[in-house]
Design a protein around this motif. Structure first.
Motif, PDB file in Angstrom:
ATOM      1  N   GLU A  80       0.803  -1.220   0.000  1.00 46.05           N
ATOM      2  CA  GLU A  80       0.000   0.000   0.000  1.00 46.05           C
ATOM      3  C   GLU A  80       0.840   1.276   0.000  1.00 46.05           C
ATOM      4  N   ILE A  81       1.905   1.325   0.826  1.00 42.58           N
ATOM      5  CA  ILE A  81       2.670   2.584   0.948  1.00 42.58           C
ATOM      6  C   ILE A  81       4.151   2.428   0.610  1.00 42.58           C
ATOM      7  N   GLY A  82       4.568   1.208   0.230  1.00 47.30           N
ATOM      8  CA  GLY A  82       5.947   1.019  -0.205  1.00 47.30           C
ATOM      9  C   GLY A  82       6.975   1.053   0.910  1.00 47.30           C
ATOM     10  N   GLU A  83       6.542   0.813   2.146  1.00 46.82           N
ATOM     11  CA  GLU A  83       7.466   0.795   3.280  1.00 46.82           C
ATOM     12  C   GLU A  83       7.338  -0.536   4.011  1.00 46.82           C
ATOM     13  N   LEU A  84       8.454  -1.025   4.525  1.00 50.62           N
ATOM     14  CA  LEU A  84       8.475  -2.362   5.108  1.00 50.62           C
ATOM     15  C   LEU A  84       8.491  -2.334   6.635  1.00 50.62           C
ATOM     16  N   LEU A  85       7.570  -3.106   7.211  1.00 49.25           N
ATOM     17  CA  LEU A  85       7.586  -3.406   8.640  1.00 49.25           C
ATOM     18  C   LEU A  85       7.495  -4.920   8.740  1.00 49.25           C
ATOM     19  N   SER A  86       8.464  -5.520   9.382  1.00 44.65           N
ATOM     20  CA  SER A  86       8.484  -6.975   9.454  1.00 44.65           C
ATOM     21  C   SER A  86       7.357  -7.500  10.347  1.00 44.65           C
ATOM     22  N   ALA A  87       6.984  -8.738  10.120  1.00 49.04           N
ATOM     23  CA  ALA A  87       5.961  -9.379  10.947  1.00 49.04           C
ATOM     24  C   ALA A  87       6.406  -9.426  12.404  1.00 49.04           C
ATOM     25  N   SER A  88       7.705  -9.633  12.645  1.00 47.62           N
ATOM     26  CA  SER A  88       8.197  -9.699  14.024  1.00 47.62           C
ATOM     27  C   SER A  88       8.062  -8.345  14.722  1.00 47.62           C
ATOM     28  N   THR A  89       8.287  -7.264  13.984  1.00 43.66           N
ATOM     29  CA  THR A  89       8.099  -5.924  14.550  1.00 43.66           C
ATOM     30  C   THR A  89       6.641  -5.694  14.911  1.00 43.66           C
ATOM     31  N   LEU A  90       5.750  -6.114  14.025  1.00 46.38           N
ATOM     32  CA  LEU A  90       4.324  -5.954  14.277  1.00 46.38           C
ATOM     33  C   LEU A  90       3.877  -6.791  15.480  1.00 46.38           C
ATOM     34  N   LYS A  91       4.418  -7.983  15.600  1.00 38.52           N
ATOM     35  CA  LYS A  91       4.073  -8.847  16.742  1.00 38.52           C
ATOM     36  C   LYS A  91       4.463  -8.188  18.056  1.00 38.52           C
ATOM     37  N   ARG A  92       5.657  -7.576  18.097  1.00 38.31           N
ATOM     38  CA  ARG A  92       6.099  -6.906  19.317  1.00 38.31           C
ATOM     39  C   ARG A  92       5.188  -5.731  19.642  1.00 38.31           C
ATOM     40  N   LEU A  93       4.820  -4.989  18.600  1.00 39.38           N
ATOM     41  CA  LEU A  93       4.007  -3.802  18.799  1.00 39.38           C
ATOM     42  C   LEU A  93       2.630  -4.154  19.341  1.00 39.38           C
ATOM     43  N   TRP A  94       2.054  -5.239  18.855  1.00 44.00           N
ATOM     44  CA  TRP A  94       0.726  -5.678  19.308  1.00 44.00           C
ATOM     45  C   TRP A  94       0.790  -6.470  20.613  1.00 44.00           C
ATOM     46  N   GLY A  95       2.004  -6.759  21.100  1.00 43.32           N
ATOM     47  CA  GLY A  95       2.134  -7.526  22.321  1.00 43.32           C
ATOM     48  C   GLY A  95       1.907  -9.011  22.110  1.00 43.32           C
ATOM     49  N   TYR A  96       2.018  -9.467  20.858  1.00 47.42           N
ATOM     50  CA  TYR A  96       1.823 -10.882  20.549  1.00 47.42           C
ATOM     51  C   TYR A  96       2.967 -11.720  21.102  1.00 47.42           C
ATOM     52  N   VAL A  97       4.151 -11.121  21.184  1.00 45.31           N
ATOM     53  CA  VAL A  97       5.299 -11.765  21.811  1.00 45.31           C
ATOM     54  C   VAL A  97       5.630 -10.991  23.077  1.00 45.31           C
ATOM     55  N   GLY A  98       6.428 -11.582  23.943  1.00 48.36           N
ATOM     56  CA  GLY A  98       6.685 -11.022  25.260  1.00 48.36           C
ATOM     57  C   GLY A  98       7.429  -9.701  25.279  1.00 48.36           C
ATOM     58  N   ASP A  99       8.206  -9.411  24.242  1.00 49.66           N
ATOM     59  CA  ASP A  99       9.029  -8.211  24.204  1.00 49.66           C
ATOM     60  C   ASP A  99       8.164  -7.006  23.848  1.00 49.66           C
ATOM     61  N   ARG A 100       7.882  -6.145  24.842  1.00 50.98           N
ATOM     62  CA  ARG A 100       7.006  -5.004  24.593  1.00 50.98           C
ATOM     63  C   ARG A 100       7.740  -3.673  24.739  1.00 50.98           C
ATOM     64  N   ARG A 101       8.960  -3.605  24.263  1.00 53.42           N
ATOM     65  CA  ARG A 101       9.696  -2.345  24.319  1.00 53.42           C
ATOM     66  C   ARG A 101       8.982  -1.289  23.480  1.00 53.42           C
ATOM     67  N   ILE A 102       9.212  -0.026  23.840  1.00 52.61           N
ATOM     68  CA  ILE A 102       8.594   1.057  23.092  1.00 52.61           C
ATOM     69  C   ILE A 102       9.077   0.999  21.645  1.00 52.61           C
ATOM     70  N   PRO A 103       8.176   1.122  20.670  1.00 56.90           N
ATOM     71  CA  PRO A 103       8.585   1.048  19.266  1.00 56.90           C
ATOM     72  C   PRO A 103       9.358   2.283  18.833  1.00 56.90           C
ATOM     73  N   ARG A 104      10.120   2.131  17.784  1.00 56.96           N
ATOM     74  CA  ARG A 104      10.872   3.250  17.234  1.00 56.96           C
ATOM     75  C   ARG A 104       9.915   4.246  16.593  1.00 56.96           C
ATOM     76  N   ALA A 105      10.333   5.505  16.561  1.00 58.18           N
ATOM     77  CA  ALA A 105       9.487   6.556  15.996  1.00 58.18           C
ATOM     78  C   ALA A 105       9.158   6.287  14.532  1.00 58.18           C
TER      79      ALA A 105
END
Length: 200
Positions: A50-75
């Motif tokens: 849609e917008i030509g920018e990449l966010l990995s599935a692992s990054t999305l999982k962390r952001l949604w709290g799907y995995v245990g690592d819930r560090r603040i996401p990068r800007a």
């Protein structure tokens, strides 16, 4: 508005109201709740398409709290998700959020119950307009069983999975398990969200 850089690094993403709202908006644009590995992989592909920018599935999982690592996401991660939602960046998304009709300071202090705060056997009462009322029991591992249901399509004995519930936000259920069958996705309180959220 608090700048993302001012937020402590160990703050969980889901504890920050604007991020909760961003995740909800992403799911709205995506057209479904994001809750499985397949969902995160698919969303990653859709965002890139849609917008030509990449966010990995692992990054999305962390952001949604799907995995245990819930560090603040990068800007830049927040900026990409904001652009996916039609905004220039996260700052513009936050500004838009305060201007949306019906959104005020109370919007950011809504009651929230996360599965991580529950123990097996805990019961919750969920309600939404006009007169829906459902009582559920937490079974563990993010799974719930319906104990009673008034004027709802959910039936006693139905089971579903959820990461949590937020007052005044819709409840998105990816699948309902009934009598050995998997029913389609279900949304409770699509317009006004949950009006009742109580731990019994």
């Amino acid at each position: 508005m608090k700048d993302i850089k001012d937020i402590k690094e160990n703050t969980a993403a889901k504890e920050i109201p604007e991020l909760n709202s961003l995740l909800k908006e992403v799911e709205k644009v995506y057209g479904r709740r994001v809750s499985t590995t397949t969902d995160f992989e698919s969303l990653s592909v859709v965002i890139e398409h849609e917008i030509g920018e990449l966010l990995s599935a692992s990054t999305l999982k962390r952001l949604w709290g799907y995995v245990g690592d819930r560090r603040i996401p990068r800007a830049d991660t927040l900026d990409i998700l904001s652009r996916y939602c039609g905004k220039k960046d996260f700052k513009e998304f936050c500004s838009w959020l305060t201007e949306v009709s019906g959104v005020d300071s109370q919007f950011f202090t809504e009651r929230c119950i996360r599965t991580s705060d529950l123990s097996s056997g805990d019961s919750l009462t969920l309600g939404w307009v006009p007169d829906r009322l459902v009582r559920v029991r937490y079974l563990g591992d993010g799974r719930f069983r319906v104990l009673s249901s008034t004027n709802s399509k959910l039936k006693v004995g139905d089971e579903f999975e959820s990461d949590g519930f937020m007052l005044n936000f819709p409840l998105y259920i990816t699948a309902v398990y009934r009598d050995g069958e998997i029913l389609p996705s279900y949304v409770a309180g699509r317009i006004h969200g949950l009006s009742v959220l109580e731990k019994c």
